[in-house]
Design an enzyme around this catalytic site. Structure first.
Site, short mmCIF file in Angstrom:
data_model
loop_
_atom_site.label_atom_id
_atom_site.label_comp_id
_atom_site.label_asym_id
_atom_site.label_seq_id
_atom_site.Cartn_x
_atom_site.Cartn_y
_atom_site.Cartn_z
N ASP A 125 0.85 -1.19 -0.19
CA ASP A 125 -0.26 0.03 0.06
C ASP A 125 0.74 1.18 -0.06
O ASP A 125 1.57 1.39 1.01
CB ASP A 125 -0.98 -0.23 1.38
CG ASP A 125 -1.94 1.14 1.24
OD1 ASP A 125 -2.23 1.68 0.11
OD2 ASP A 125 -2.66 1.19 2.26
N ASP A 215 -2.99 2.21 -6.11
CA ASP A 215 -1.97 2.52 -4.88
C ASP A 215 -1.55 1.13 -4.19
O ASP A 215 -1.09 1.30 -3.05
CB ASP A 215 -2.08 3.80 -4.42
CG ASP A 215 -3.23 3.54 -3.45
OD1 ASP A 215 -4.31 3.01 -3.70
OD2 ASP A 215 -3.48 4.53 -2.63
N GLU A 216 -2.45 0.16 -4.51
CA GLU A 216 -2.05 -1.14 -3.67
C GLU A 216 -2.27 -2.51 -4.77
O GLU A 216 -2.64 -2.26 -5.72
CB GLU A 216 -3.17 -1.28 -2.59
CG GLU A 216 -4.76 -1.18 -3.10
CD GLU A 216 -5.53 -1.18 -1.86
OE1 GLU A 216 -5.27 -1.92 -0.87
OE2 GLU A 216 -6.67 -0.80 -2.10
#
Length: 689
Positions: A125, A215-216
């Site tokens: 993350d 974003d993860e």
């Protein structure tokens, strides 16, 4: 008595300054205050924040707005639902549930047998991703409270989080919590470019990593650690250092035996840290025992409140209530909760594009609109946008769904099943218009804030690959070192249990968060002076782009060391000539032949021809046996000279081999069923096909 979550926001709640006389109106809205805290309450950096003060600020800032009225209505409905759940539980407490308890224990025992501790799954993350990317261009913002997003915050740095600011919060509310907050506009191109840099590094550790959002991501690093003789924690430390060195942003990571626990663990040592849950059962059970249910991906605010009402505040509390779960929440919720209690989850990680897609859709937010001509123009533009999305994802839809949101925040959906699968804008508009016109009759004075179209029951338009025999090939690739078997099932007298129902609950939680973001955006717009003309159009366009950004399914980058001539998805020809052959295949919808059991392309004409061919094979074998038992007569010998596929006097459609065969290559037998059967000659002998 309150019915809110385990945070206890409803207990002895005073005003923002604390201790003053509590009005009756405030007491009645204790649960609403918890609801208003938003979808990102569990985000990192919130542990030291006075959430009671934050809830008071949000409550007072939004009171009287249409958003507030809608949230109040939802909270009242949820409270009534919880009252029914509690009434049902009281009834169940008066009867013997020994069989339900025994059934739950049997399910737990069955799940324990499936526990896989051999894999290492990592959840990555990026820390405050949008804010971190903006800080690269403006380093001075690293040490002051800042956020990204004008109407609604999409993220904020850790300085802002200390004041209670978080993603999914209306910006005017955030300014009340932190008057010095600096808010920057979104720059989607910048974030996408930086995300690609991170993804290229992830591909070096697991080429089949799974993107959960922009974003993860999830990785299975079991194989990487074996190949490089590294400890998992050492490998992840190296990965994080490499990302920081090459992209100048930081990431946090969670390591665990499965994806569910890895997701939870990645939030433990944020920012720029990692946390590992060891691959042994006692450690996992202890880790889950005291974990608040809201920390589990798939349990949102609504489900959290329902569980809290029956006494389930932590994952460890699930076991004591196991006999009630299926009767109160249904079988799938029962499965999900028991697996959560045990700390079980999937170990298979695969690229996002390999998951079966359920729908393709788009929607648009706009100012309150009631003019029928404007609504139709908006609908046509949405249909054109959906046509582009369907073309990009290579799908058609058998079902078309229309979604509208009234100016009062009420949401309605209607669906229609066209006579054929649709993807063209003209068809989408035509069928959607029918549904819109019906809604206009049902709701006089229809005034909308949002409109969307979505296609479900998808049919792939991708070209399928064929094997040597002309049969469709289906992909069976899996994550390196991961669980390659399909999800296990167990059956009881009431039907079939799916072992991993996490996906549905995680999707529901994502949908809940998305709806909250949309409503908060409308709250922000209510507080701002009205804007007309091009400026309003740009704001609404940015809003729609934000809703879609990060949710696109993109193929994984090819690792640098395995590109083209030595890499993933391609095999270098051993002979040194010819073109590289792609190893991956396309997953498409197929129909299974009832005769041979092989998957076929979902096209009626081709499928019927294949079934005819399979049916003829049995007759061929019978004829071959008869031919071996008795020598052919003069009449049959004449018939045998006629090769299939040659021109006949009737000029009708032919089956069998194509024309142009040499004499003696095939034999024909005429039978009563009007079937023309042939036997290819191989090595001088007649063999049945």
């Amino acid at each position: 008595m309150t019915t809110d979550g385990s945070t206890g926001t409803g207990e002895a709640a005073g005003d923002a300054n604390g201790g003053d006389t509590i009005s009756k109106d405030v007491i009645e809205h204790d649960t609403l205050k918890y609801q208003l805290l938003g979808p990102s309450l569990t985000k990192a950096g919130q542990d030291a924040v006075d959430q009671q003060k934050v809830s008071e600020v949000i409550y007072n800032a939004s009171k009287g707005s249409k958003f507030f009225n809608n949230e109040e209505h939802k909270d009242r409905s949820l409270t009534q639902k919880i009252e029914k759940i509690l009434a049902r539980k009281r009834q169940l407490e008066r009867i013997d549930l020994a069989s339900d308890r025994r059934r739950a224990d049997e399910y737990i025992a069955e799940l324990e047998l499936s526990r896989d501790l051999s894999q290492t799954v990592v959840h990555i993350d990026c820390d405050a991703f949008y804010a971190a990317v903006e800080e690269l261009d403006r380093p001075e913002l690293k040490h002051v409270p800042m956020a990204v997003g004008k109407g609604v915050l999409t993220t904020c740095n850790y300085h802002a989080r200390k004041f209670g600011c978080r993603s999914g919060m209306a910006s005017f509310v955030a300014m009340k919590l932190c008057p010095n907050l600096i808010c920057l506009p979104l720059n989607f191109e910048k974030y996408t470019a930086k995300a690609h840099e991170v993804r290229e590094i992830l591909a070096e550790y697991d080429p089949r990593f799974e993107s959960a959002s922009i974003d993860e991501a999830y990785l299975n690093i079991t194989q990487y650690c074996e190949d490089n003789e590294m400890d998992p924690e050492e490998a992840v430390s190296q990965l994080r250092a490499e990302v920081h060195q090459k992209t100048a942003i930081t990431i946090s990571a969670g390591l665990a035996p499965n994806a569910k626990i890895a997701k939870i663990a990645s939030n433990r040592n944020k920012p720029n840290g990692q946390f590992r849950v060891a691959n042994d059962r006692p450690t996992i059970i202890a880790f889950m025992r005291d974990l608040p249910t809201r920390k589990v991906n798939g349990i949102g605010r609504v489900f959290e409140r329902e569980l809290d009402a029956i006494g389930v505040k932590t994952c460890g509390d699930i076991y004591d209530q196991r006999q009630y779960l299926s009767k109160l929440f249904g079988e799938k919720a029962f499965q999900f909760l028991i697996q959560t209690y045990l700390g079980l989850g999937r170990t298979k990680v695969q690229p996002s594009e390999e998951y079966e897609r359920k729908s393709v859709g788009t929607e648009s937010t706009f100012r309150d609109m009631s003019d029928k001509t404007e609504l139709r123009e908006k609908l046509r533009r949405i249909a054109e946008e959906l046509e582009k999305d369907l073309a990009r994802t290579q799908f058609k839809g058998r079902t078309l769904v229309l979604k509208i949101k009234l100016h009062t925040y009420e949401v309605f959906t209607r669906q229609i099943i066209p006579p054929k699968a649709v993807s063209a804008a003209e068809d989408l508009y035509k069928y959607a218009l029918t549904m819109l016109m019906k809604l206009e009759k049902e709701i006089p004075g229809l005034k909308l804030r949002l409109m969307g179209l979505r296609c479900t029951h998808l049919v792939s338009t991708k070209k399928t690959e064929k094997d040597f025999f002309g049969l469709q090939r289906f992909s069976s690739t899996d994550s390196g070192g991961g669980n390659t078997s399909p999800p296990r099932t167990m059956k009881d007298e009431q039907g079939e249990w799916q072992v991993w129902p996490d996906t549905e609950f995680e999707a529901a939680a994502r949908q809940e968060r998305q709806e909250e973001m949309e409503e908060l955006e409308r709250l922000s717009q209510e507080q701002q002076p009205p804007v007309d003309g091009p400026a309003e159009g740009k704001d609404l366009e940015a809003s729609d782009r934000r809703h879609r950004h990060g949710r696109e399914i993109l193929p994984n980058p090819t690792p640098a060391k395995m590109r083209m001539d030595s890499g993933i998805g391609f095999r270098k020809p051993e002979t040194g000539y010819g073109k590289a052959v792609a190893e991956t295949t396309v997953m498409t919808e197929g129909w299974t032949c009832p005769i041979c059991g092989r998957p076929q392309e979902a096209e009626e004409r081709l499928f019927n021809e294949h079934v005819d061919f399979c049916l003829s094979k049995g007759t061929i074998k019978e004829a071959a046996k008869a031919n071996e038992a008795a020598p052919p007569s003069a009449t049959s010998t004449m018939a045998l000279r006629e090769a299939p596929g040659r021109e006949n006097s009737g000029g009708g459609r032919r089956r069998g081999r194509p024309s142009g065969k040499r004499k003696g290559e095939s034999l024909v037998v005429e039978e009563k069923g009007n079937k023309r059967l042939f036997f290819p000659t191989l090595c001088g002998k007649n063999e049945a096909t």
